[in-house]
Motif scaffolding. Structure first.
Motif: not given
Length: 566
Positions: A75-76, A79, A84, A87, A159, A167, A171, A174
């Motif tokens: 993760v960034e 953002r 996120e 992405q 984030v 987090q 992930s 996503k």
């Protein structure tokens, strides 16, 4: 759906996998188990296509989409949460960025610019975006956010505002947005608090995607898995059922193999005696030679692999202490506006084995540091009892090791009275064997450093043991060895751990850090869970009663108003 067939993997340092064969079918939740270095993560990486096997193959449909949740959450921090998730849709994301750029150009248009060219480009991108179902992606993200526990307002937060557990949810979310056919999970419970682990269990149970899980969390494997695949000495073996069922089946298989081995050895010994007796006999030498050739052709049954758990470790005898080991009175402590403890009290007595539990950030590790005197507290008192000799293992204990010493010297230099055999034996108990004991500490893995630091601390005489996540980096046999040693220990133990199975095996009392208080539950982890359920039922009952009383009061007020009007 997916099958590993006779997989081998050889590195320059040696053979990791010799013959690995197992498969993933629809609905499977497979747990990969084995000691550290057995090749569990290697198998995941082979399935994911990150590395190639030395021999063998992974058989799967050409359109099989495999998603891999690694130990590092990708993760960034800068953002927003929603950005996120976006992405995941790489091409749609790129088109969105290009469209945004075109809109900016249009706002700055001059009469000399080619407006039609920009318009055509925008039209082409929009049609491409529609072909990717781009306008539905936002609603897909909006749908998955509450499934992962995020609120509507969380979508615009950054984030970096969220903990590691949240987090991890990002992930995982996503990955699920990619609609995978097979999900690979490598130590998904690492560094998660108990509440998040239980959420993850429920979430994974609720999805239909078949999955393969590498984890040292036995409770997690027990609650989730439908099959266990064990890799031992490079060879795989599949067991149907969860982790507890696997343990039972393995013992039965081992007993059957031992029985078959013993019978064959008895038969071979008998035949060998006959061969030796009549080898030189004039009348029976031919028969003896025939039996000898037959013995050479017999397929030998291997003796069962001895389990690492047969090794035993025991702590040095605990020096006598007073009845009261730790007394905490009116403890108050805060970091800025974050209040950890507010007038908290706790009494720890000789022989207690206590687990501190609570969400990440509740102050569990902080409390251990306060008890040992490594961190001051704002108000209140923390006292150690008469003749209390504490020992403290913190999560980064391995950083204090001398990297230029060998593993052997690290123990021998601190405990010179131990013989060479005693040092080698104790190191073997902590999974250092053969030439590994002569490796420099700098050349060992993170897990090996953690085990060495734990061993070094545990060899010191003490009667109060404070352990902060002692099972991090330990594989299951090593955890079992530590559990047995703690159960036999006569001193006092305080542990912080997110490993529920470890807590249930070791702790006889639970202290929950909640709302600034230290709440003691005078029983093991199962008792604690039952009391939590009881408290939830009572709270729900009180809530219902309060709602009912409010309804009655409203009715009484309404009736009173009616009577007044009459």
């Amino acid at each position: 759906m997916l099958r590993l067939e006779h997989i081998q993997k050889i590195y320059p340092t040696g053979v990791v996998l010799k013959d690995v064969t197992w498969e993933v079918k629809p609905g499977d939740r497979i747990g990969l188990v084995g000691v550290n270095g057995a090749g569990k993560s290697t198998q995941l990486r082979i399935i994911a296509g990150e590395i190639e096997p030395t021999a063998g193959q992974v058989v799967k449909p050409s359109d099989c989409h495999i998603a891999y949740l690694t130990q590092e959450f990708e993760v960034e921090p800068g953002r927003s949460v929603k950005s996120e998730f976006w992405q995941v849709f790489t091409e749609a994301c790129q088109i969105q960025a290009e469209l945004a750029e075109i809109h900016q150009q249009m706002e700055k248009l001059t009469p000399d610019d080619d407006f039609d060219k920009l318009l055509k480009r925008m039209d082409k991108l929009q049609r491409k975006f529609e072909a990717l179902n781009g306008y539905e992606l936002d609603s897909r993200i909006d749908k998955i956010l509450p499934e992962l526990g995020f609120s509507a307002t969380d979508a615009d937060r950054q984030v970096k505002e969220f903990s590691g557990g949240w987090q991890m949810r990002m992930s995982l979310g996503k990955i699920m947005l990619q609609e995978p056919d097979v999900l690979l999970l490598d130590e998904p419970t690492n560094h998660l608090d108990l509440e998040t682990i239980e959420w993850l269990e429920g979430y994974l149970k609720g999805i239909k995607v078949p999955m393969v899980i590498v984890s040292h969390d036995r409770e997690f494997l027990d609650r989730l898995c439908t099959q266990i695949v064990e890799t031992e000495r490079g060879v795989s073996q599949t067991y149907l059922g969860n982790y507890s069922t696997y343990l039972t089946q393995k013992e039965e298989t081992k007993a059957a193999q031992q029985s078959a081995f013993d019978r064959q050895q008895k038969y071979l010994d008998k035949q060998q005696v006959f061969v030796e007796k009549f080898r030189a006999s004039a009348t029976r030498s031919t028969q003896a030679k025939s039996r000898e050739k037959l013995l050479d052709k017999v397929e030998k049954i291997d003796a069962p692999v001895s389990n690492v758990k047969t090794l035993r470790f025991r702590f040095p005898p605990a020096p006598r202490s007073g009845r009261v080991v730790v007394e905490i009175s009116d403890l108050t402590h805060a970091y800025g506006e974050n209040i950890l403890f507010l007038g908290a009290d706790l009494l720890i007595e000789k022989g207690d084995r206590i687990a501190f539990v609570g969400p990440n950030g509740a102050g569990k590790s902080t409390l251990l540091r306060m008890i040992i005197g490594h961190e001051p507290h704002n108000e209140g008192e923390i006292k150690l009892g008469h003749n209390v000799l504490p020992g403290y293992f913190e999560q980064n204990q391995a950083e204090a090791l001398d990297l230029h010493k060998t593993v052997y010297a690290t123990i021998h230099d601190d405990f010179p009275k131990m013989t060479n055999e005693e040092v080698r034996t104790i190191l073997g108990t902590f999974l250092f064997s053969g030439d590994t004991v002569f490796k420099e500490v700098v050349a060992t893995s993170g897990g090996e450093k953690a085990r060495l630091a734990l061993l070094k601390m545990l060899l010191n005489p003490m009667n109060l043991m404070l352990l902060d996540e002692p099972t991090n980096h330990l594989d299951i046999p090593a955890k079992e060895m530590l559990e047995e040693a703690l159960q036999a220990y006569e001193g006092t133990v305080i542990i912080v751990s997110h490993d529920r199975y470890f807590i249930s095996q070791v702790a006889t009392k639970i202290v929950e850090l909640r709302d600034g208080e230290l709440r003691m539950y005078d029983g093991d982890y199962a008792y604690y869970l039952s009391k939590l359920d009881e408290e939830k039922r009572e709270a729900e009952y009180k809530k219902q009663q309060a709602a009912l009383e409010a309804k009655r009061a409203a009715k009484r007020a309404k009736d009173k108003e009616k009577r007044k009007k009459k």
